[in-house]
Scaffold this motif. Structure first.
Motif, PDB file in Angstrom:
ATOM      1  N   LYS A  39       0.836  -1.208   0.000  1.00  0.00           N
ATOM      2  CA  LYS A  39       0.000   0.000   0.000  1.00  0.00           C
ATOM      3  C   LYS A  39       0.866   1.251   0.000  1.00  0.00           C
ATOM      4  O   LYS A  39       0.579   2.223  -0.713  1.00  0.00           O
ATOM      5  CB  LYS A  39      -0.934  -0.013   1.213  1.00  0.00           C
ATOM      6  N   ARG A  85       2.419   1.724  -3.465  1.00  0.00           N
ATOM      7  CA  ARG A  85       1.474   2.237  -4.466  1.00  0.00           C
ATOM      8  C   ARG A  85       1.287   3.743  -4.331  1.00  0.00           C
ATOM      9  O   ARG A  85       1.301   4.483  -5.326  1.00  0.00           O
ATOM     10  CB  ARG A  85       0.125   1.521  -4.312  1.00  0.00           C
ATOM     11  N   HIS A 104       2.864   6.648  -6.956  1.00  0.00           N
ATOM     12  CA  HIS A 104       1.882   7.555  -7.558  1.00  0.00           C
ATOM     13  C   HIS A 104       2.300   9.011  -7.372  1.00  0.00           C
ATOM     14  O   HIS A 104       2.268   9.829  -8.301  1.00  0.00           O
ATOM     15  CB  HIS A 104       0.515   7.299  -6.927  1.00  0.00           C
ATOM     16  N   GLY A 148       0.279   2.942 -12.445  1.00  0.00           N
ATOM     17  CA  GLY A 148      -0.510   1.989 -11.680  1.00  0.00           C
ATOM     18  C   GLY A 148       0.337   0.996 -10.898  1.00  0.00           C
ATOM     19  O   GLY A 148      -0.197   0.114 -10.242  1.00  0.00           O
ATOM     20  N   GLY A 178       0.719  -2.180  -8.413  1.00  0.00           N
ATOM     21  CA  GLY A 178      -0.486  -2.940  -8.708  1.00  0.00           C
ATOM     22  C   GLY A 178      -1.369  -3.092  -7.493  1.00  0.00           C
ATOM     23  O   GLY A 178      -1.120  -2.518  -6.432  1.00  0.00           O
ATOM     24  N   ASP A 179      -2.426  -3.876  -7.661  1.00  0.00           N
ATOM     25  CA  ASP A 179      -3.378  -4.095  -6.577  1.00  0.00           C
ATOM     26  C   ASP A 179      -2.717  -4.870  -5.438  1.00  0.00           C
ATOM     27  O   ASP A 179      -2.174  -5.967  -5.662  1.00  0.00           O
ATOM     28  CB  ASP A 179      -4.579  -4.878  -7.100  1.00  0.00           C
ATOM     29  N   PRO A 180      -2.732  -4.336  -4.203  1.00  0.00           N
ATOM     30  CA  PRO A 180      -2.054  -5.017  -3.093  1.00  0.00           C
ATOM     31  C   PRO A 180      -2.541  -6.443  -2.843  1.00  0.00           C
ATOM     32  O   PRO A 180      -1.732  -7.332  -2.567  1.00  0.00           O
ATOM     33  CB  PRO A 180      -2.350  -4.106  -1.900  1.00  0.00           C
ATOM     34  N   GLU A 181      -3.830  -6.673  -2.927  1.00  0.00           N
ATOM     35  CA  GLU A 181      -4.351  -8.020  -2.670  1.00  0.00           C
ATOM     36  C   GLU A 181      -3.810  -9.018  -3.691  1.00  0.00           C
ATOM     37  O   GLU A 181      -3.382 -10.118  -3.344  1.00  0.00           O
ATOM     38  CB  GLU A 181      -5.882  -8.005  -2.712  1.00  0.00           C
ATOM     39  N   SER A 182      -3.841  -8.613  -4.974  1.00  0.00           N
ATOM     40  CA  SER A 182      -3.347  -9.513  -6.020  1.00  0.00           C
ATOM     41  C   SER A 182      -1.851  -9.757  -5.876  1.00  0.00           C
ATOM     42  O   SER A 182      -1.366 -10.882  -6.040  1.00  0.00           O
ATOM     43  CB  SER A 182      -3.654  -8.929  -7.402  1.00  0.00           C
ATOM     44  N   ARG A 216       7.514  -4.800 -11.242  1.00  0.00           N
ATOM     45  CA  ARG A 216       6.430  -4.060 -10.599  1.00  0.00           C
ATOM     46  C   ARG A 216       6.942  -2.768  -9.959  1.00  0.00           C
ATOM     47  O   ARG A 216       6.265  -2.202  -9.112  1.00  0.00           O
ATOM     48  CB  ARG A 216       5.763  -4.933  -9.524  1.00  0.00           C
ATOM     49  N   GLU A 268      -8.656   3.972   0.619  1.00  0.00           N
ATOM     50  CA  GLU A 268      -8.049   4.001  -0.706  1.00  0.00           C
ATOM     51  C   GLU A 268      -7.570   5.429  -0.988  1.00  0.00           C
ATOM     52  O   GLU A 268      -7.661   6.316  -0.131  1.00  0.00           O
ATOM     53  CB  GLU A 268      -9.059   3.555  -1.768  1.00  0.00           C
ATOM     54  N   ASP A 269      -7.060   5.661  -2.203  1.00  0.00           N
ATOM     55  CA  ASP A 269      -6.574   6.997  -2.571  1.00  0.00           C
ATOM     56  C   ASP A 269      -7.644   8.075  -2.420  1.00  0.00           C
ATOM     57  O   ASP A 269      -7.339   9.244  -2.178  1.00  0.00           O
ATOM     58  CB  ASP A 269      -6.086   6.996  -4.022  1.00  0.00           C
TER      59      ASP A 269
END
Length: 468
Positions: A252, A255, A259, A271, A274-278, A308, A345-346
């Motif tokens: 997190k 990301r 950004h 981006g 990437g998505d933290p969960e994935s 990444r 989230e953002d």
């Protein structure tokens, strides 16, 4: 032969044979136990029991006999030459075998199963099965493939932690150096650890030493250590539970910081990472969570290896190392909130500074707060303040004062002290200074009120020249 010692039974036996023949039994069709019981006038169940005992003995004895005298074994299976009693059986075997062989066979045949019996005779499983095959299709080789597989599975399950420990110890150096953990990840569930297919041909049951040697061979074939190697690692299941939240925290942060870095350098939003969960799922699948407590350097190295992480962005997870200024510490505050509250989230960043960084026009300084955390029954509002030193002061703008008065204690102040020094920086959550309950915690700095004045317009009195 039996009648030589019991001539008084001759007439009885002759009549029994005549009765059997009259009932349709004869050389072409041997009588069953019930027919024999009927002509002798005996209880059918008792005769069946006697016959069953003899045939159970033959089930064990015939395969063993085939290893010593195949012809004699075939004779016992013949309807015409089958023994009528254990006594007759013993006499026939004494004629065919040596005294030692006869005694060994009789002792072994008394055991309840064929595997135990063949081991009493010191017969290997291949030796026994070769003799059984020679008896013909009516006899099946002695095999226990399913039982062997169950025994091995039980062995592996009971030693799972030890096997995993040896596997992890073997790949620990690869983990520390950042080398690929592909072989570890593919085998850590032990699905490839299978029993030897040849075991069923040589063993009816497995000894622990044989199974351990097989496990050691599997481990060393992967470049790991033998079973019993202890690298002092935490239990893998416990470590994964500990490492996942650590990884989510870093992902997190990464990301948010990437950004902001992209916005500060006029780079298009990638981006990344990437998505933290994935990403956390990918890292777990790659084996990243199964060795040591996760460190920043390990996470960053993995992100870069997986493409990444932007090549131009410093490999770091602090604003200073990425060259972000104290004025951008609202970004750090956002990262902190994202780590503290899973739902953030953002979009939680609502101050006007967001527009400069992200350029999406969502930020609004008139709100009087910088960050918001939405909850089911209420919202948490955060105003971010910072100071270069540790004096513990901050200034409120008129908008912030108005908002603090209207919101009372729902607003929290997120204060960074020593904002420019990563080693000394601390984050404090302070209550709303304008609520009566928080008065004990704050005091105003200075005395009186500060005013701003405007010089007179042309034609009006100048300062110091007004009326006396």
């Amino acid at each position: 032969m039996e009648l030589l010692h019991h001539p008084e039974l001759a007439d009885t036996l002759r009549m029994a044979l005549l009765d059997l023949n009259a009932a349709g039994w004869g050389p072409g069709q041997s009588p069953d136990a019930d027919a024999i019981a009927d002509v002798l006038g005996e209880d059918r169940a008792r005769v069946r029991e006697i016959a069953a005992t003899l045939w159970q003995l033959l089930d064990i004895l015939v395969p063993l006999l085939a290893t010593l005298d195949l012809e004699a074994a075939h004779a016992l299976l013949s309807d015409d030459e089958a023994p009528a009693s254990e006594t007759e059986l013993g006499r026939r075997l004494a004629v065919r075998l040596t005294p030692t062989g006869h005694q060994a066979l009789r002792t072994a045949a008394r055991h309840p199963n064929l595997d135990t019996a063949r081991r009493v005779m010191s017969l290997s499983l291949p030796e026994l099965n070769a003799a059984i095959t020679a008896l013909g299709p009516t006899h099946q080789p002695l095999r226990n493939a399913e039982g062997i597989e169950q025994e091995f599975r039980h062995f592996v399950v009971g030693r799972r932690q030890g096997i995993l420990g040896a596997l992890r110890a073997g790949f620990l150096e690869a983990y520390r150096s950042g080398a690929p953990l592909t072989a570890y990840a593919e085998n850590r569930h032990l699905t490839g650890l299978m029993p030897d297919a040849a075991w069923a041909d040589h063993h009816f049951h497995l000894e622990n030493a044989l199974m351990q040697a097989h496990v050691d061979h599997w481990l060393t074939g992967l470049g790991a250590s033998p079973l019993g190697t202890d690298a002092g690692l935490m239990p893998v299941d416990e470590l994964r539970l500990t490492n996942r939240p650590l990884l989510m925290d870093r992902l997190k942060r990464a990301r948010t910081l990437i950004h902001v870095w992209e916005a500060m350098h006029d780079e298009p939003a990638s981006g990344l990472p990437g998505d933290p969960e994935s990403l956390a799922a990918e890292a777990a699948a790659a084996g990243l969570l199964g060795f040591l407590p996760l460190e920043d350097a390990t996470t960053l190295r993995w992100l870069r290896a997986e493409d990444r992480w932007l090549a131009a962005v410093p490999l770091a997870l602090t604003p200073e190392e990425l060259g972000l200024t104290p004025g951008q510490l609202k970004v750090a505050a956002l990262a902190w909130l994202m780590n503290r509250y899973d739902t953030v989230e953002d979009s939680a960043w609502v101050s006007g500074y967001r527009n400069k960084v992200l350029g999406d026009g969502i930020g609004d300084d008139s709100l009087g707060y910088d960050l918001v955390v939405e909850r089911k029954r209420s919202s948490l509002l955060f105003e971010v303040k910072s100071s270069a030193g540790g004096e513990g002061e901050f200034v409120l703008t008129p908008t912030e004062i108005a908002r603090a008065r209207s919101l009372k204690q729902r607003q929290t102040f997120h204060v960074h002290s020593h904002a420019l020094d990563a080693d000394l920086r601390k984050i404090y959550l302070l209550p709303n200074p304008l609520h009566p309950r928080s008065a004990y915690f704050f005091r105003s700095v200075g005395e009186g009120l500060r005013y701003r004045f405007q010089l007179s317009r042309p034609g009006e009195c100048r300062a110091g020249t007004g009326p006396k």
